[in-house]
Design an enzyme around this catalytic site. Structure first.
Site, PDB file in Angstrom:
ATOM      1  CG  ASP A  22      -0.079  -4.281   2.770  1.00  0.00           C
ATOM      2  OD1 ASP A  22       0.239  -3.493   1.696  1.00  0.00           O
ATOM      3  OD2 ASP A  22       0.057  -3.682   3.897  1.00  0.00           O
ATOM      4  CB  SER A  28       3.442   1.700   6.266  1.00  0.00           C
ATOM      5  OG  SER A  28       2.235   1.769   7.068  1.00  0.00           O
ATOM      6  CG  HIS A  31      -0.210   0.144   2.583  1.00  0.00           C
ATOM      7  ND1 HIS A  31       0.158  -0.710   3.286  1.00  0.00           N
ATOM      8  CD2 HIS A  31       0.224   1.335   3.231  1.00  0.00           C
ATOM      9  CE1 HIS A  31       0.572  -0.243   4.387  1.00  0.00           C
ATOM     10  NE2 HIS A  31       0.710   1.165   4.159  1.00  0.00           N
TER      11      HIS A  31
END
EC number: 3.4.21.-
Length: 487
Positions: free
Chosen positions: A257, A335, A227
């Site tokens: 992901d 992230s 993402h």
């Protein structure tokens, strides 16, 4: 002839007198109280009267100390001067040492044997005048000289020579700073990822989001979250030394992901090795490093809360992966960064924060599987298909998860299922359509949405998404046009 007399015996002590003697004995054995001179010092007055003390000279090379009686202030002998009963006490921070390095004892003093004043500290120190002194006593002497010249006193800035770090292998920080040791080991292989987008009707590009990643091969392969990189046109990678590179997306697994990107770099890059997440235990220390809010190489620590938090527990109905739950703080921008153990091995990718103290990471065993499959795909020359995205991070809403969020946020929508939006990335179709954080998608194109996977499936198939979202206690109609990009 008279009988022999009995030996003379003193009359028995009356009980009252004996009691008084017993009570008086401990009092006489007590040490001298404050105001009394030290009883062992010869020639000391019975009581100390500071008013009768002669004033010490204005300047004392060795500093002012108490005399042998502990009563009056006198000038102490400087470092290297003789000391003892005849010469007087040593100055501040100095001790009287007789030959062979033996401190002067009471026996030596009674024999009037002289010693030398030696500094009790033998390590160098750095002063506020930017000079290195052999020991603390020399610095204090320099400070007294400065004050006599009406200059600022010299104070201690640090142990050790000026301009050098203090490495004491016996210090607590040297022994127990294991977190810092891990960070020092892994930081060079952690990268900052910045995402750019062209402005409409302009060639100018602006940064719109950021994330983290870590290098897994010396020739520039970098692992991050899918993402992070699948929602923008251009990806720039910045290394710890400040060097920046354009990155190409090599492979993406949206379901897991995980993404693999590559930079072209001359020379070998530092890399991080993957550990075995299957061997991870609850309670283990872990370190998360990344670029939250674009603050590069930010470090947080915590423990592993659980090693197998199933995707279905998080509302990911079709997920076959167990996530690592940790209380290490993971914020926006973390992230894609690594979650490592105390050996500096990557045991997960920081991917999701539900709330403070509850964050999740993709296990390293899943990363290994992705990298192996990616190698096989590229070796066989399979093309990577185009990807669609709208620019949100979401999670499936279950009744238990909805209750938990309702307890934390009073204005949380009154729903039990759907796709809960955790984050809307700026300058994306989702933001353009009007989606906001904390919205819950409950239907798309007339079909009910039960989980986040329902949204992902529709995005792949449809070119227009007519959504109904629950915001607070209102249902709002929103239209989002997914964007197609080349990976």
């Amino acid at each position: 002839m008279q009988p022999p007399r009995a030996p003379f015996l003193p009359p028995p002590t009356p009980p009252l007198l004996l009691l008084l003697l017993l009570l008086a004995a401990p009092a006489s054995a007590q040490p001298a109280r404050a105001g009394r001179s030290a009883p062992g010092a010869a020639g000391c007055p019975e009581r100390c009267d500071p008013a009768r003390c002669a004033p010490p000279p204005g300047s004392c090379e060795g500093g002012r100390v108490r005399d042998a009686c502990g009563c009056c202030e006198v000038c102490g002998a400087p470092e290297g001067a003789e000391c003892g009963l005849q010469e007087g006490p040593c100055g501040e921070g100095l001790q009287c040492v007789v030959p062979f390095g033996v401190p002067a004892s009471a026996t030596v003093r009674r024999r009037a044997q002289s010693g030398l004043c030696v500094c009790a500290s033998n390590e160098p120190v750095c002063g506020s005048d930017a000079k290195t002194y052999t020991n603390l006593c020399q610095l204090r002497a320099a400070s007294r000289r400065s004050e006599r010249l009406h200059q600022p006193p010299v104070i201690v800035l640090q142990r050790g020579a000026c301009g050098q770090g203090q490495e004491d292998p016996n210090s607590l920080r040297h022994k127990y700073n294991f977190i810092a040791d891990v960070v020092e080991k892994i930081a060079p292989a952690v990268v900052h990822i910045e995402l750019f987008r062209k402005l409409p009707f302009s060639k100018r590009e602006v940064p719109v989001a950021s994330g983290s990643g870590f290098i897994v091969s010396e020739d520039g392969l970098i692992v991050t979250n899918a993402h992070v990189v699948t929602n923008k046109h251009r990806v720039k990678v910045e290394l710890k030394n400040g060097a920046t590179y354009e990155a190409k997306i090599k492979d993406v697994d949206e379901k897991a992901d995980i993404a693999l990107i590559k930079i072209d770099h001359q020379g070998k890059l530092p890399v991080l090795l993957l550990g075995r997440s299957s061997e991870l235990r609850p309670g283990e220390f872990v370190v998360a490093i990344g670029s939250p809010f674009s603050l590069q190489n930010t470090v947080t620590t915590g423990i592993v809360s659980t090693t197998q938090r199933g995707g279905k527990e998080l509302g990911l109905r079709n997920s076959d992966m167990d996530y690592i739950q940790t209380d290490a703080i993971i914020n926006y921008g973390n992230s894609g960064g690594p979650l490592v153990n105390l050996d500096g091995e990557v045991i997960g990718i920081n991917t999701l924060k539900v709330t403070a103290g509850i964050s999740f990471a993709i296990p390293s065993d899943k990363i290994k599987k992705f990298l192996t499959e990616s190698h096989d795909r590229q070796a066989k020359g399979k093309a990577i298909t185009k990807k669609k995205y709208i620019g949100i991070r979401m999670m499936s809403l279950t009744p238990s998860k909805a209750k938990e969020l309702k307890d934390r946020h009073r204005d949380f929508p009154d729903v039990l299922s759907g796709a809960y939006i955790i984050e809307v990335i700026p300058d994306t179709p989702a933001e353009a359509g009007g989606l906001k954080e904390n919205d819950v998608i409950i239907s798309i194109n007339g079909q009910s949405v039960v989980s986040a996977n329902d949204v992902s499936d529709v995005i792949k198939k449809e070119s227009t998404l007519n959504m109904v979202v629950r915001r607070g206690n209102e249902d709002i109609m929103i239209t989002v046009i997914p964007e197609e990009i080349d990976p």
